[in-house]
Enzyme design. Structure first.
Site, PDB file in Angstrom:
ATOM      1  N   LYS A  19     -22.824  23.407 -16.857  1.00  0.00           N
ATOM      2  CA  LYS A  19     -22.122  23.777 -15.588  1.00  0.00           C
ATOM      3  C   LYS A  19     -21.688  25.341 -15.318  1.00  0.00           C
ATOM      4  O   LYS A  19     -22.098  25.789 -14.202  1.00  0.00           O
ATOM      5  CB  LYS A  19     -20.789  22.925 -15.435  1.00  0.00           C
ATOM      6  N   SER A  20     -21.176  26.075 -16.234  1.00  0.00           N
ATOM      7  CA  SER A  20     -21.019  27.580 -16.052  1.00  0.00           C
ATOM      8  C   SER A  20     -22.614  28.471 -15.696  1.00  0.00           C
ATOM      9  O   SER A  20     -22.463  29.156 -14.839  1.00  0.00           O
ATOM     10  CB  SER A  20     -20.590  28.117 -17.479  1.00  0.00           C
ATOM     11  N   GLY A  91     -12.520  25.757  -9.864  1.00  0.00           N
ATOM     12  CA  GLY A  91     -11.953  27.026 -10.224  1.00  0.00           C
ATOM     13  C   GLY A  91     -13.074  28.026 -10.425  1.00  0.00           C
ATOM     14  O   GLY A  91     -12.846  29.131 -10.050  1.00  0.00           O
ATOM     15  N   ARG A 119      -3.775  26.090  -8.755  1.00  0.00           N
ATOM     16  CA  ARG A 119      -4.197  26.931  -9.844  1.00  0.00           C
ATOM     17  C   ARG A 119      -3.867  28.380  -9.705  1.00  0.00           C
ATOM     18  O   ARG A 119      -4.230  28.738  -8.470  1.00  0.00           O
ATOM     19  CB  ARG A 119      -5.582  26.516 -10.141  1.00  0.00           C
ATOM     20  N   SER A 165     -10.192  35.113 -20.162  1.00  0.00           N
ATOM     21  CA  SER A 165     -10.734  34.379 -19.296  1.00  0.00           C
ATOM     22  C   SER A 165     -12.096  34.817 -18.661  1.00  0.00           C
ATOM     23  O   SER A 165     -12.066  35.941 -18.330  1.00  0.00           O
ATOM     24  CB  SER A 165      -9.871  34.331 -17.938  1.00  0.00           C
ATOM     25  N   GLN A 167     -13.713  33.479 -16.128  1.00  0.00           N
ATOM     26  CA  GLN A 167     -13.763  33.668 -14.776  1.00  0.00           C
ATOM     27  C   GLN A 167     -13.176  34.982 -14.173  1.00  0.00           C
ATOM     28  O   GLN A 167     -13.828  35.621 -13.269  1.00  0.00           O
ATOM     29  CB  GLN A 167     -13.094  32.445 -14.009  1.00  0.00           C
ATOM     30  N   ASP A 313     -12.286  24.236 -23.334  1.00  0.00           N
ATOM     31  CA  ASP A 313     -12.501  22.798 -22.620  1.00  0.00           C
ATOM     32  C   ASP A 313     -12.770  21.798 -23.197  1.00  0.00           C
ATOM     33  O   ASP A 313     -12.640  20.669 -22.853  1.00  0.00           O
ATOM     34  CB  ASP A 313     -13.733  23.222 -21.453  1.00  0.00           C
ATOM     35  N   ARG A 344      -3.558  20.325 -19.079  1.00  0.00           N
ATOM     36  CA  ARG A 344      -4.117  19.615 -20.190  1.00  0.00           C
ATOM     37  C   ARG A 344      -3.472  19.416 -21.261  1.00  0.00           C
ATOM     38  O   ARG A 344      -3.683  18.692 -22.333  1.00  0.00           O
ATOM     39  CB  ARG A 344      -5.568  20.225 -20.258  1.00  0.00           C
ATOM     40  N   ARG A 386     -12.463  16.170 -17.555  1.00  0.00           N
ATOM     41  CA  ARG A 386     -12.216  16.177 -18.975  1.00  0.00           C
ATOM     42  C   ARG A 386     -11.257  15.213 -19.480  1.00  0.00           C
ATOM     43  O   ARG A 386     -11.498  14.536 -20.585  1.00  0.00           O
ATOM     44  CB  ARG A 386     -12.071  17.619 -19.310  1.00  0.00           C
TER      45      ARG A 386
HETATM   46  O1  SPQ Z   1     -14.438  25.665 -13.104  1.00  0.00           O
HETATM   47  P1  SPQ Z   1     -13.045  25.185 -13.496  1.00  0.00           P
HETATM   48  O2  SPQ Z   1     -12.642  24.136 -12.633  1.00  0.00           O
HETATM   49  O3  SPQ Z   1     -12.200  26.171 -13.900  1.00  0.00           O
HETATM   50  O4  SPQ Z   1     -13.677  24.351 -14.814  1.00  0.00           O
HETATM   51  C1  SPQ Z   1     -13.418  24.421 -16.308  1.00  0.00           C
HETATM   52  C2  SPQ Z   1     -13.642  22.946 -16.951  1.00  0.00           C
HETATM   53  O5  SPQ Z   1     -13.072  22.336 -17.553  1.00  0.00           O
HETATM   54  O6  SPQ Z   1     -14.755  22.578 -16.657  1.00  0.00           O
HETATM   55  C3  SPQ Z   1     -11.833  24.497 -16.487  1.00  0.00           C
HETATM   56  F1  SPQ Z   1     -11.128  23.855 -16.015  1.00  0.00           F
HETATM   57  O7  SPQ Z   1     -13.923  25.542 -17.047  1.00  0.00           O
HETATM   58  C4  SPQ Z   1     -13.912  27.021 -16.876  1.00  0.00           C
HETATM   59  C5  SPQ Z   1     -13.564  27.352 -18.277  1.00  0.00           C
HETATM   60  O8  SPQ Z   1     -12.201  26.755 -18.857  1.00  0.00           O
HETATM   61  C6  SPQ Z   1     -15.279  27.191 -16.707  1.00  0.00           C
HETATM   62  C7  SPQ Z   1     -15.505  28.755 -16.942  1.00  0.00           C
HETATM   63  C8  SPQ Z   1     -16.510  29.537 -16.535  1.00  0.00           C
HETATM   64  O9  SPQ Z   1     -17.614  28.953 -15.990  1.00  0.00           O
HETATM   65  O10 SPQ Z   1     -16.490  30.726 -16.293  1.00  0.00           O
HETATM   66  C9  SPQ Z   1     -14.558  29.397 -17.659  1.00  0.00           C
HETATM   67  C10 SPQ Z   1     -13.475  28.896 -18.367  1.00  0.00           C
HETATM   68  O11 SPQ Z   1     -12.280  29.178 -17.369  1.00  0.00           O
HETATM   69  P2  SPQ Z   1     -11.292  30.480 -17.817  1.00  0.00           P
HETATM   70  O12 SPQ Z   1     -10.299  30.203 -16.870  1.00  0.00           O
HETATM   71  O13 SPQ Z   1     -11.047  30.660 -19.197  1.00  0.00           O
HETATM   72  O14 SPQ Z   1     -12.150  31.695 -17.535  1.00  0.00           O
END
Ligand code: SPQ
Length: 430
Positions: A19-20, A91, A119, A165, A167, A313, A344, A386
C-alpha cells in the site's frame, strides 16, 4: 459476516501489492516528467483515493487492468481542482499530499471519512507552515478538511520529528524537494524509507546518514518517469503469517512479500516468539521473498523501542499472536497506535476481550497473557481494516461462530482477503 473456526490452513497465496509503495508510485509518477508505468498496483480503496486525487489535479492516469500509466506533469504541471478532494480513509494520501500541495501556487481542500476527520494533522501542518505554506484545519482545528495554500517560494527547514512517522517525514521531503536549499530531517526512530528509495529511483538525490535518522535533501529536484513494479505488502502478509502460526495443522506459504528492512519487524518478533517461519527465495533486486509458516509452539516476548515503527501496523495482529503464546507479552512505546484509523490499543484490547483473550491496554501499548483459548463473539472492525482482518484471523481458532460487523472496512488495503483465506482452508470447519 459470519465466520467459523478452521482445522487447518494449507497451500500458497500471492500477497497483494504494498500500500505504501502503491501510493507513492502515483505521487512520484505525477511529479516526474514523462511516462511512469506501475505494475502490481494495489487497487484497494486507499490507493485508489490517491489515484483519483491526482486525476483531479489534472494528471492523466489510466488503468488497463494490468498496468497503471501516469503521464507525469512535473512539479509545475499540477492544476487546481474545481472542488474539495475526497481522500476517503487514507492518512497516507492526505498527509503526503499536504507536502506536495505546499509547493503549489494554488489552494486545495482535502477531506475524508469520519475516521480521517479525527486524525491529527498538526504534525504535518506545523513544519509545512514553517516552510512558508498556509494550512488550515476545520474551524481552526488540526483536523480535516484541511485547506492548503501553497507557495513556489518554500524555504528549506531543519526539523527534528517529535513522532516516529514516515508520513510526516515524507510530507516534509515532498515540500523540501520543491523549494530551494538544503533541508535536514532528524527522525525520532528510523521509519519506512519508501519515499527516500523512490526519490533515488526517479533520478533525484537524497542522503541518509549512518545513524539512519538524519536525512538531507536539496531542492529543487527533478524526476523522470520510471517503470515501477510493486512488491507484496508485508503488512498484509502479517495476517496470514499469524493465521498459519496459530491455526492447527497448518503449513502455508506467502509469495512476493516485500522485505524492505524498515518493514520487517514482524519477522524479528515472530522469530523471538519461536514461530516456525522461514524466509525462502529472496529476490534481492526486488526486495521480496516467499515466507513459509507452520503451526507453532509460541513463547511470549517484549516489543519496544526502535523496532516499533518497523511493525507499527502489525501490532494488532501480533497482539492476537501473543494470546496463543506461553507467558506475558508486553508491547510498549506504541502510543502512536492511538491515532490510527481507530485507537488501535483500545480496539484490539476490547474486541479480543469479547473473544476471551487476557489482554490489557496500557498507556503506550498492551499486555497479553497466554495461551488463552478464544471463543466466538459478535465483534466489530470499528471501520478499521487492520482490526477487521485481525478479528477474522482470530475467528479461525475461536470455538463457535464469530460475527464480524463492518467487515467491508478490509477493502481499504486488502480487497481479496476473504478469497485468499478461502483458498487456504483445507480442513473441515469444526
Ligand atoms: O494511510 P493510513 O491510513 O495512515 O494507514 C496506516 C495503515 O494501517 O494502513 C496507518 F493507519 O499505515 C501507515 C503507517 O502506520 C502508512 C504509512 C506510510 O505509507 O507512510 C506510515 C505509517 O504511518 P505513520 O503515521 O507512522 O507515518
Amino acid at each position: 459476516m459470519k465466520l467459523q473456526p478452521k482445522n487447518s490452513l494449507q497451500g500458497s497465496i500471492q500477497i497483494p501489492a504494498d500500500k505504501s509503495i502503491s501510493h507513492r508510485s502515483i505521487m512520484f509518477g505525477a511529479l516526474a516528467k514523462g511516462t511512469t508505468t506501475v505494475t502490481n498496483f494495489l487497487r484497494g480503496e486507499d490507493c485508489l483515493s490517491t489515484l483519483h486525487a491526482f486525476q483531479r489535479l489534472g494528471v492523466p492516469i489510466t488503468d488497463d487492468g494490468t498496468t497503471i500509466t501516469i503521464e507525469g506533469v512535473g512539479f509545475s504541471g499540477l492544476q487546481p481542482a474545481d472542488s474539495p478532494i475526497d481522500v476517503g480513509n487514507s492518512g497516507t494520501t492526505i498527509r503526503l499530499m499536504m507536502g506536495i500541495l505546499a509547493g503549489q501556487n494554488f489552494s486545495t481542500t482535502l477531506f475524508g471519512d469520519d475516521s480521517l476527520a479525527k486524525r491529527p494533522m498538526n504534525r504535518v501542518m506545523l513544519p509545512l507552515r514553517e516552510m512558508g505554506a498556509i494550512l488550515t484545519g476545520d474551524n481552526g482545528s488540526e483536523f480535516p478538511p484541511i485547506t492548503i495554500r501553497g507557495t513556489r517560494e518554500l524555504q528549506p527547514i531543519s526539523y527534528q520529528l517529535p513522532v516516529a512517522s514516515a508520513q510526516v517525514k515524507s510530507a516534509i521531503l515532498f515540500a523540501a524537494m520543491q523549494g530551494s536549499g538544503t533541508s535536514t530531517i532528524i527522525e525520532k526512530e528510523p521509519t519506512r524509507n519508501h519515499t527516500e528509495e523512490m526519490i533515488k529511483q526517479f533520478g533525484g538525490t537524497i542522503e541518509t546518514a549512518a545513524d539512519e535518522k538524519t536525512i538531507t535533501i536539496t531542492g529543487p529536484q527533478q524526476f523522470s518517469g520510471q517503470e515501477v513494479i510493486v512488491p507484496g505488502d508485508i503488512s498484509s502478509a502479517a495476517f496470514f503469517l499469524v493465521a498459519g502460526a496459530i491455526t492447527p495443522n497448518s503449513q502455508i506459504s506467502l509469495t512476493n512479500v516485500g522485505i524492505n528492512p524498515s518493514r520487517t519487524g514482524i519477522l524479528t518478533i515472530m522469530e523471538a516468539m519461536k514461530a516456525n517461519l522461514v524466509v525462502v527465495d529472496q529476490d534481492q533486486q526486488n526486495q521480496s521473498a516467499t515466507l513459509a509458516i507452520k503451526t507453532s509452539d509460541l513463547k511470549a516476548t517484549t516489543i519496544e523501542g526502535a523496532i516499533i515503527p518497523k511493525l507499527i501496523d502489525e501490532l494488532p495482529i501480533i497482539a492476537l499472536l501473543a494470546t496463543q503464546a506461553t507467558g506475558t507479552t508486553r508491547i510498549k512505546d506504541a502510543e502512536e497506535l492511538k491515532v490510527k484509523e481507530t485507537n488501535r490499543i483500545d480496539a484490539t484490547a476490547e474486541e479480543l476481550q469479547k473473544m476471551g483473550a487476557d489482554i490489557t491496554p496500557t498507556a503506550d501499548g498492551l499486555t497479553i497473557k497466554g495461551p488463552t483459548p478464544l471463543h466466538g463473539a459478535k465483534v466489530d472492525s470499528r471501520g478499521d481494516h487492520r482490526i477487521g482482518m485481525m478479528l477474522a484471523v482470530a475467528s479461525l481458532i475461536a470455538q463457535g461462530d464469530t460475527e464480524l460487523v463492518r467487515a467491508e472496512a478490509i477493502n481499504v488495503s486488502y480487497p481479496g482477503f476473504f478469497a485468499d483465506l478461502e483458498n487456504l482452508v483445507a480442513g473441515e470447519t469444526s
